[in-house]
Design a protein around this motif. Structure first.
Motif, PDB file in Angstrom:
ATOM      1  N   ILE A 169       0.887  -1.191   0.095  1.00 60.00           N
ATOM      2  CA  ILE A 169      -0.089   0.073  -0.096  1.00 60.00           C
ATOM      3  C   ILE A 169       0.871   1.351   0.019  1.00 60.00           C
ATOM      4  N   ALA A 170       0.285   2.258  -0.560  1.00 56.79           N
ATOM      5  CA  ALA A 170       1.085   3.494  -0.711  1.00 56.79           C
ATOM      6  C   ALA A 170       1.525   4.045   0.623  1.00 56.79           C
ATOM      7  N   PRO A 171       2.585   4.574   0.810  1.00 57.63           N
ATOM      8  CA  PRO A 171       3.067   5.374   2.200  1.00 57.63           C
ATOM      9  C   PRO A 171       2.191   6.513   2.160  1.00 57.63           C
ATOM     10  N   ALA A 172       1.601   6.925   3.354  1.00 61.45           N
ATOM     11  CA  ALA A 172       0.506   7.958   3.224  1.00 61.45           C
ATOM     12  C   ALA A 172       1.189   9.062   4.349  1.00 61.45           C
ATOM     13  N   GLN A 173       0.883  10.231   4.024  1.00 61.83           N
ATOM     14  CA  GLN A 173       1.215  11.223   5.004  1.00 61.83           C
ATOM     15  C   GLN A 173      -0.097  11.802   5.520  1.00 61.83           C
ATOM     16  N   CYS A 174      -0.332  12.111   6.715  1.00 65.32           N
ATOM     17  CA  CYS A 174      -1.509  12.148   7.229  1.00 65.32           C
ATOM     18  C   CYS A 174      -1.336  13.563   7.969  1.00 65.32           C
ATOM     19  N   THR A 175      -2.139  14.626   7.640  1.00 67.33           N
ATOM     20  CA  THR A 175      -2.102  15.829   8.092  1.00 67.33           C
ATOM     21  C   THR A 175      -3.336  16.272   8.478  1.00 67.33           C
ATOM     22  N   GLU A 176      -3.280  16.929   9.850  1.00 65.73           N
ATOM     23  CA  GLU A 176      -4.338  17.728  10.133  1.00 65.73           C
ATOM     24  C   GLU A 176      -4.404  19.375  10.103  1.00 65.73           C
ATOM     25  N   VAL A 177      -5.047  19.835   9.154  1.00 65.98           N
ATOM     26  CA  VAL A 177      -5.107  21.129   9.148  1.00 65.98           C
ATOM     27  C   VAL A 177      -5.951  21.908   9.891  1.00 65.98           C
ATOM     28  N   ARG A 178      -5.284  22.884  10.874  1.00 64.41           N
ATOM     29  CA  ARG A 178      -6.460  23.596  11.483  1.00 64.41           C
ATOM     30  C   ARG A 178      -6.660  25.043  11.316  1.00 64.41           C
ATOM     31  N   VAL A 179      -7.865  25.117  11.065  1.00 63.44           N
ATOM     32  CA  VAL A 179      -8.333  26.668  10.439  1.00 63.44           C
ATOM     33  C   VAL A 179      -8.957  27.311  11.859  1.00 63.44           C
ATOM     34  N   THR A 180      -8.639  28.565  11.819  1.00 64.70           N
ATOM     35  CA  THR A 180      -8.870  29.450  12.983  1.00 64.70           C
ATOM     36  C   THR A 180     -10.375  30.026  12.405  1.00 64.70           C
ATOM     37  N   LEU A 181     -11.517  30.019  13.034  1.00 64.86           N
ATOM     38  CA  LEU A 181     -12.752  30.418  12.723  1.00 64.86           C
ATOM     39  C   LEU A 181     -12.821  31.874  12.877  1.00 64.86           C
ATOM     40  N   THR A 182     -13.399  32.586  11.789  1.00 61.57           N
ATOM     41  CA  THR A 182     -13.644  33.996  12.107  1.00 61.57           C
ATOM     42  C   THR A 182     -14.378  34.272  13.250  1.00 61.57           C
ATOM     43  N   ASP A 183     -14.183  35.522  13.894  1.00 61.49           N
ATOM     44  CA  ASP A 183     -14.988  35.986  15.096  1.00 61.49           C
ATOM     45  C   ASP A 183     -16.653  35.558  14.611  1.00 61.49           C
ATOM     46  N   ALA A 184     -16.963  36.142  13.828  1.00 55.06           N
ATOM     47  CA  ALA A 184     -18.419  35.848  13.554  1.00 55.06           C
ATOM     48  C   ALA A 184     -18.774  34.400  13.444  1.00 55.06           C
ATOM     49  N   GLU A 185     -17.806  33.534  12.934  1.00 59.82           N
ATOM     50  CA  GLU A 185     -18.168  32.057  13.178  1.00 59.82           C
ATOM     51  C   GLU A 185     -18.103  31.518  14.451  1.00 59.82           C
ATOM     52  N   ARG A 186     -17.283  32.076  15.232  1.00 61.91           N
ATOM     53  CA  ARG A 186     -16.934  31.537  16.363  1.00 61.91           C
ATOM     54  C   ARG A 186     -18.200  32.122  17.420  1.00 61.91           C
ATOM     55  N   MET A 187     -18.784  33.110  16.964  1.00 59.02           N
ATOM     56  CA  MET A 187     -20.095  33.773  17.686  1.00 59.02           C
ATOM     57  C   MET A 187     -21.171  32.693  17.369  1.00 59.02           C
ATOM     58  N   THR A 188     -21.313  32.290  15.945  1.00 51.79           N
ATOM     59  CA  THR A 188     -22.354  31.531  15.718  1.00 51.79           C
ATOM     60  C   THR A 188     -22.009  30.274  16.662  1.00 51.79           C
ATOM     61  N   TYR A 189     -20.872  29.656  16.372  1.00 57.37           N
ATOM     62  CA  TYR A 189     -20.593  28.510  16.915  1.00 57.37           C
ATOM     63  C   TYR A 189     -21.015  28.472  18.484  1.00 57.37           C
ATOM     64  N   ALA A 190     -20.577  29.532  19.095  1.00 64.27           N
ATOM     65  CA  ALA A 190     -20.776  29.617  20.643  1.00 64.27           C
ATOM     66  C   ALA A 190     -22.376  29.573  21.179  1.00 64.27           C
ATOM     67  N   VAL A 191     -23.211  30.076  20.271  1.00 68.74           N
ATOM     68  CA  VAL A 191     -24.538  30.148  20.748  1.00 68.74           C
ATOM     69  C   VAL A 191     -25.359  29.044  20.137  1.00 68.74           C
ATOM     70  N   THR A 192     -24.591  28.028  19.365  1.00 71.89           N
ATOM     71  CA  THR A 192     -25.166  26.792  18.688  1.00 71.89           C
ATOM     72  C   THR A 192     -25.653  25.887  19.879  1.00 71.89           C
ATOM     73  N   GLU A 193     -26.721  25.321  19.634  1.00 74.58           N
ATOM     74  CA  GLU A 193     -27.497  24.191  20.444  1.00 74.58           C
ATOM     75  C   GLU A 193     -26.134  22.957  20.124  1.00 74.58           C
ATOM     76  N   ALA A 194     -26.421  22.268  21.373  1.00 76.53           N
ATOM     77  CA  ALA A 194     -25.241  21.057  21.260  1.00 76.53           C
ATOM     78  C   ALA A 194     -25.397  20.138  20.125  1.00 76.53           C
ATOM     79  N   GLU A 195     -26.389  19.756  19.551  1.00 81.46           N
ATOM     80  CA  GLU A 195     -26.684  18.829  18.542  1.00 81.46           C
ATOM     81  C   GLU A 195     -26.136  19.389  17.166  1.00 81.46           C
ATOM     82  N   GLU A 196     -26.165  20.645  17.060  1.00 80.89           N
ATOM     83  CA  GLU A 196     -25.883  21.343  15.994  1.00 80.89           C
ATOM     84  C   GLU A 196     -24.326  21.476  15.774  1.00 80.89           C
ATOM     85  N   ARG A 197     -23.738  21.533  16.796  1.00 89.76           N
ATOM     86  CA  ARG A 197     -22.415  22.187  16.975  1.00 89.76           C
ATOM     87  C   ARG A 197     -21.572  21.576  16.027  1.00 89.76           C
TER      88      ARG A 197
END
Lengths: 553, 822
Positions: free
Chosen positions: A358-386
């Motif tokens: 099997i091919a050797p694989a390089q696994c990478t996790e790319v972390r994006v930082t949410l914009t403030d607006a997105e963070r705010m939306t996320y912060a007030v979202t119901e748990a099941e929608e988060r």
């Protein structure tokens, strides 16, 4: 103190230090009775389970040899209690036997009369046992063979099944090894399976499980029922079988929502088998339609619950389960083992990779930082929608594009779990989308284009999780998934693991939103692969978007 | 019997003379063999002789003798001449040496003579009288001679040929009975049903068995006894010899011989486990203490929980808890002081005491594994508990709990010592089965081993669980442990506790065990799946670090931990910084620290402290930042200790009322708000007393007493009359009695003297006169009663009350006065 590579823990886990000079010898010695649980880079974890010990007994290893190898390779003194426990556990196997009596059919025979009395009294076996024939034998209804074995296993008195298998309707099948041969581990897997009669073979995605199935069919030389996850996967099986065996198109039938063909080799989908009309399963006759000599379960980790029940009735037929990841989020691994059979072959992903299959694989996790607006939306979202909010953040789009552009020459798969997000991605990347509602014909067309290279980027939904053979895909970008599913992660990585023509490296990116539940789920998803030795590199989205990443291959 | 008694008495002085004639060395040897003779040191040889012949001393001496020597003693008893009660070496040898070498018998006789159980010259051996009293009345399991039992049986036995024919003619059922009785003991009970089983009846009819029911034996509830006459017993034993089968040598266990290396290895593994499990159990107990049951001990539910936490079965957990307690690692504490939720966890309500690890536990933890194990093992040896009883049912069918008084067995340490000694006496690596060890112990000291099988089994099980034995054989360090224990254990049975004055690392046990145990490691392997593997027992410092920063996943020879966001947060909480954690892993890890771990630490550290919590007495907020600034700057408000939380919020430790007052005094116009944020308007209150109900309404509520009528009225009248009669009767009691009883009698204060009261009572007994008796009852109340004394003795007055026709008993010291009825 022997200074061996193995550390025996009192909770019955065995730690194997991989870098030790004796590690390989030790692995060979303990593999028959211990189950490989995790194989990260330095220390592999095996576990002693009653099931594993009984399987070893079935394969002819006795307690003395197990204890010997533990003591031989152990670095530290092995607790006395554990050795006693191993011996006692192994001693329980085979006190009961399931055999075919010439006059009474299937019977349960107790070599130890007291055990037979004990289990016969158990409420869990009510209805499975028939008349008592004599002091040592009790008749068993043939249809209860599977359930009885399962129940006896739970009672801790596993029966040795000597009743054998029906041969089924003979049908000539040969491997057409023109210009290719079965790889060594595939052969070992087939041999392990055939020797055990039934069981599960665990091989990484892209390691050629279909060929193990084909080789098993060629060994059985009998009519075969193959159960697969979906129609596309079924057609891939058919294509592969036609190419690799002496079977012709006409000998292989497709039993799906679209076609209902029953031929010497029949490929059916789980979906059609479990579809109901008026509360009844209408397609169950398929199991009895022919005298099948072999039943193959593809992607056995996805086996739906009703199939478990049908399988219990199929105990006299040989059963082969194939999977890359025997982790079920519903914890029913035990049922897979007891109904289809124990694990007959297992190979660490990294071992197969080291052998170049099997091919050797390089696994990478790319972390994006949410914009403030997105963070705010996320912060007030119901748990099941988060999770949805975090996973489908728009901020991920430019990152995905940057990643696609980083590999201009490669075939790229973008995989996601949310249809809205996929549509956004499709527009943003100007790439076609394969989703649940895409017709089989359209899917085939897109996959063909992708295979031929005329299509560079493809956006796929969950339908792409399994059994799509896209050998040239070298980059997979995952943007969202089914929460913390470990096997989904592994299956998605599997999409890019088919060995590449020029042996180049595969890339697996997963884009997650920082400081959200997305990160937590990602960590959980990665656990299976991390335990298989895949080390994720974490990079910041800014590094992806900004200056180019240093080339690693 | 009579002549023998006489002979014994005359011989008592002879016994003392024999002792007196011994050389000092010989006397010393006797005292070594029977050490109890000199506790306390006897005043002279006569006293020594008396003691040496006493029941207690003889019994103690017999307890230490092996099966064969006791059998030879039985032979000596059997071979006594009827008239002189003397025997001789030759006679004993002749009797005993039917199946064994005479040499063995002679050695055994010498053993008995050295202990002065047999004394006198070779041809006139005398048996110490107490031997007959403390041993079975049936020496060697043979019955009494036939002529002593029954003339007809004697007649049968006198004719040996006839006896032989009679025995041979016995039907199979009867033969089985005979064989059983011949093996001893020679008496059997008949079923109480009245009907005698056919074979037995046959034997009785033939006078082969004799029913015995002579005086002196307590009547048996379960029926009559039959006895097999000695002559018949000897006839039946003609194959095995008159004393039955004899074993001059101890039985040799046939257990497999293991390699001593693998014994030590398995034992050391188990020892490590035991230490680790004790630690786990105590940690679990420390996290959630268990209540001390009212009857003492630890509840079943707590035991289950602890066992689960350590991944042990309950008997093993119970054993380790007992050992930990004996080692002083575990103790009771007042539940009140801890403030833990013990009371809440138990339905029974309030709990007074709880089990908690002691301070000694912390000291113990600082020791090396081998030292910790030694402390446990020594405590186990010395503890007077039998853990095997835990979980079983006591006499009242209640389960026995760990640490409960029911599992106390004073003989347990001795049983352990015996069991280990038996193992130690075997060759190294010999792994006998438990039954074989018990058989060996039964041979070595049958009188002592009887009834202690359970204790011995428990000792062997405990030894295996603690790793004193490995693969069933005694380990090399276990052997040392026993040796060291012999001098020290009795002097300081629980001194095995942590730091019990022992020089660390001094003992051979610790050194030997240390060499077998893996060396502690100071490094870890960190992997990409965030697991941290310690490839060996961690150094205490490393263990402490890992306990904080990671969750344990698997333990044993090595330990596996996993770093989680929770564990990193915990580390940050106790004061580690992200840099500290990076440095920690960098320093400890043999492998490169995976990036995932670095990110986990950084992410957690970034979020850590993102929210701050605190408590305040009151807050002050305003939309006007300038106003807030003004308040903060106002020097007059310095006493409020205001602190700015945000541009628009201040907080103060003082209560809101004071805050408002101070602000108003300073000229501000604050408004209070409630928890929901809405303004609270306060109007000044005028002071008022507590509201009272007007008298008029109270009157209305209470109607006058009900007017009685009919039967109820009659009942009340009768009650009053009866009370009147009673009062008059009491008044009739003489003044003295009433005064003594504390009743107010104007003009009379003197209390009758006790002697005077006694004199009155004595006279009354003689005259059979009626007397008023004043006395104090058991509740301290004073009463008086008119009675006729019957007797006055042993501190009690018995007197009859003619009215109630009952007999009363008064303790004399309770009687305060007595006056004859006029």
């Amino acid at each position: 103190m022997t200074g061996g590579p193995l550390i025996v823990q009192s909770d019955k886990t065995l730690l194997l230090e991989v870098d030790h000079p004796d590690a390989q010898a030790c692995r060979m010695a303990i593999a028959p009775f211990a189950e490989l649980e995790r194989s990260p880079e330095h220390v592999h974890t095996y576990r002693l389970t009653p099931l594993g010990l009984w399987n070893a007994r079935a394969a002819g290893h006795d307690a003395e040899s197990v204890v010997d190898s533990l003591i031989k390779f152990s670095r530290y003194p092995v607790p006395h209690a554990l050795l006693v426990d191993v011996a006692e556990t192994m001693d329980r196997y085979g006190r009961l036997q399931l055999i075919n009596d010439p006059s009474h059919g299937l019977v349960l025979r107790g070599l130890d009369r007291i055990v037979l009395v004990e289990v016969a009294k158990s409420k869990k076996l009510a209805g499975m046992l028939g008349a008592r024939l004599d002091d040592e034998t009790i008749a068993v209804h043939a249809s209860e063979r599977g359930r009885l074995k399962q129940a006896l296993l739970k009672l801790g008195w596993p029966a040795e099944d000597l009743a054998g298998y029906v041969d089924g309707e003979a049908h000539e099948i040969d491997l057409a090894q023109d210009g290719w041969t079965l790889r060594s581990y595939q052969q070992e897997a087939v041999d392990g399976f055939w020797a055990g009669g039934s069981g599960v073979v665990v091989l990484p995605c892209g390691a050629g499980k279909t060929l193990v199935g084909a080789a098993a069919m060629a060994t059985a030389k009998a009519t075969t029922l193959i159960l697969v996850t979906n129609t596309v996967a079924g057609r891939q099986w058919k294509r592969e079988l036609v190419a690799r065996t002496s079977l012709t198109e006409d000998e292989i039938g497709e039993y799906s929502g679209e076609r209902k063909e029953i031929r010497p080799v029949t490929i059916a989908t789980y979906q059609v088998l479990t579809s109901r009309r008026g509360g009844a399963f209408t397609h169950l006759d398929l199991f009895g339609a022919r005298d099948w000599g072999l039943v193959i379960y593809d992607e056995v980790h996805l086996l739906p619950a009703p199939i478990f029940r049908f399988t219990a009735d199929l105990q006299a037929r040989r059963r082969l389960g194939l999977t890359a990841t025997l982790v079920r989020e519903d914890g029913r691994e035990g049922d897979v083992f007891s109904l289809i059979g124990p694990k007959r072959y297992d190979a660490p992903w990294k071992d197969i990779e080291a052998q170049g299959w099997i091919a050797p694989a390089q696994c990478t996790e790319v972390r994006v930082t949410l914009t403030d607006a997105e963070r705010m939306t996320y912060a007030v979202t119901e748990a099941e929608e988060r999770y949805r909010v975090a996973a489908t953040a728009r901020t991920k789009l430019p990152v995905v594009r940057a990643l696609v552009e980083k590999h201009p020459t490669e075939q790229v798969l973008v995989i996601g779990g949310y249809i809205d997000q996929l549509h956004q991605l499709g527009e943003y990347l100007d790439a076609p989308i394969v989703q649940g509602s895409t017709t089989n014909k359209e899917r085939e067309r897109l996959f063909d284009e992708f295979r031929s290279g005329s299509l560079k980027t493809l956006v796929i939904s969950k339908v792409g999780n399994f059994s799509i053979d896209l050998p040239e895909a070298a980059v997979a970008i995952q943007v969202s998934g089914t929460f913390g599913s470990r096997q989904e992660e592994a299956q998605r990585l599997g999409r890019v693991l088919r060995p590449k023509a020029d042996g180049r490296q595969a890339h697996f990116y997963t884009v997650v939103s920082r400081d959200t539940i997305d990160t937590e789920y990602a960590a959980h998803r990665q656990r299976f692969l991390a335990e298989q030795g895949y080390a994720y590199t974490i990079v910041d989205a800014d590094d992806v978007l900004g200056p180019p990443l240093p080339q690693v291959d | 019997m009579l002549p023998r008694r006489l002979a014994l008495r005359t011989m008592a002085t002879a016994f003392a003379d024999q002792l007196r004639s011994l050389t000092d060395d010989a006397l010393g040897a006797l005292l070594q063999l029977r050490p109890d003779l000199v506790v306390p040191v006897p005043s002279d040889v006569s006293a020594l002789a008396v003691r040496a012949q006493s029941r207690g001393s003889v019994a103690r001496c017999l307890d230490a003798l092996d099966e064969f020597t006791l059998a030879v003693l039985d032979a000596a008893r059997l071979s006594r001449a009827e008239e002189t009660a003397l025997t001789s070496v030759a006679a004993v040898v002749e009797l005993a040496a039917a199946t064994v070498a005479p040499q063995d018998v002679r050695v055994a006789i010498d053993r008995l003579r050295a202990r002065f159980l047999l004394h006198g010259p070779e041809d006139a051996l005398q048996i110490v009288g107490a031997v007959d009293e403390v041993t079975s009345p049936y020496p060697a399991g043979l019955g009494r001679p036939a002529d002593y039992l029954d003339p007809q049986a004697a007649a049968l036995c006198a004719d040996r040929a006839k006896l032989r024919r009679a025995v041979l003619a016995a039907p199979p059922g009867a033969r089985a009975v005979l064989d059983r009785l011949a093996a001893g003991p020679p008496v059997g009970a008949l079923s109480s049903g009245g009907t005698v089983a056919e074979p037995v009846q046959w034997l009785i009819d033939q006078h082969i068995l004799v029913p015995v029911s002579e005086a002196g034996r307590a009547p048996r509830a379960d029926g009559e006894l039959v006895e097999l006459p000695r002559e018949v017993g000897l006839l039946l034993r003609r194959d095995s010899g008159p004393l039955g089968p004899l074993r001059p040598l101890p039985p040799t266990p046939e257990g497999p011989v293991r390699e001593s290396k693998s014994v030590d290895s398995a034992g050391a593994g188990q020892a490590m486990e035991a230490v680790r499990h004790v630690e786990t159990l105590l940690e679990a107990l420390s996290a959630e203490p268990a209540a001390v049951l009212k009857t003492g001990g630890l509840g079943v539910r707590d035991l289950k929980r602890l066992a689960r936490s350590a991944n042990l079965d309950e008997p093993s957990a119970a054993l380790l808890i007992e050992v930990a307690y004996a080692a002083g690692l575990l103790g009771e504490a007042d539940a009140a002081g801890t403030g833990r939720g013990v009371t809440a966890s138990r339905a029974s309500g309030l709990v007074d005491e709880i089990f908690l690890p002691t301070g000694g536990y912390d000291l113990w933890r600082a020791l090396s594994i081998a030292q910790r194990w030694e402390a446990l093992a020594n405590s186990w040896l010395a503890m007077t508990r039998q853990p095997g009883l835990i979980g079983q049912r006591d006499d009242r069918d209640r389960p026995i709990n760990p640490l409960a008084p029911d599992a106390e067995r004073a003989g347990a340490p001795q049983a352990r010592k015996e069991a280990l000694a038996a193992l130690a006496a075997l060759g190294p690596g010999t792994a006998p089965r438990a039954d074989e060890v018990l058989e060996l112990l039964a041979w070595q000291a049958p009188r002592r081993a009887r009834g202690r099988e359970a204790a011995h089994r428990d000792a062997l099980a405990g030894a295996a669980a603690l790793g004193v034995t490995g693969l069933g054989a005694l380990t090399s360090y276990g052997r040392l442990l026993r040796n060291e224990d012999v001098p020290g254990a009795d002097a300081d049975p629980l001194g095995a506790g942590p730091g019990g004055g022992r020089v660390p690392g001094a003992s051979d046990t610790v050194r030997t065990l240390d060499a077998l145990l893996p060396a502690p490691v100071d490094h870890v392997l960190v992997q990409a799946d965030l697991s941290v593997v310690v490839p060996g027992p961690p150094e205490p410092e490393l263990a402490a670090e890992l306990d904080v920063v990671a969750e344990p996943e698997s333990a044993g020879g090595a330990s596996v931990y996993r770093v989680t966001s929770g564990s990193v947060r915990r580390a940050l909480d106790v004061g580690y910084s992200a840099a500290d954690l990076h440095a920690l892993f960098q320093r400890r890890s043999r492998t490169p620290v995976p990036q995932a771990l670095t990110y986990l630490i950084d992410d957690s550290a970034r979020k850590h402290g993102g929210l701050r919590a605190g408590s305040a007495g009151s807050y002050l907020r305003s939309d006007d930042e300038a106003l807030i600034a003004e308040v903060l700057a106002d020097k007059r408000l310095g006493t409020l200790a205001l602190r700015r939380l945000a541009p628009t919020v201040l907080c103060s430790p003082v209560q809101i009322a004071r805050l408002l007052g101070a602000l108003r005094d300073a000229g501000f116009a604050p408004v209070a708000e409630d928890a929901g944020g809405s303004a609270v308007l306060a109007r000044p209150k005028v002071r008022r007393a507590v509201t009272r109900t007007p008298v008029s309404s109270r009157l209305g509520e209470q109607p006058g007493p009900p007017i009685l009528a009919g039967p109820r009225l009659a009942g009340v009248v009768e009650q009053i009359r009866r009370g009147d009669v009673a009062t008059r009767a009491a008044r009739r009691a003489p003044v003295t009695v009433r005064a003594a009883n504390g009743q107010q009698v104007p003009g009379l204060t003197s209390v009758q003297a006790h002697t005077q009261a006694m004199a009155v009572l004595q006279q009354a007994v003689r005259d059979k006169a009626r007397v008023w008796v004043g006395y104090v009852d058991s509740h301290g109340a004073t009463l008086s009663r008119l009675v006729r004394p019957v007797s006055l003795s042993a501190g009690y007055l018995r007197a009859e009350d003619e009215r109630t026709e009952t007999l009363h008993t008064f303790a004399l010291h309770r009687i305060t006065a007595a006056v004859v009825e006029d």
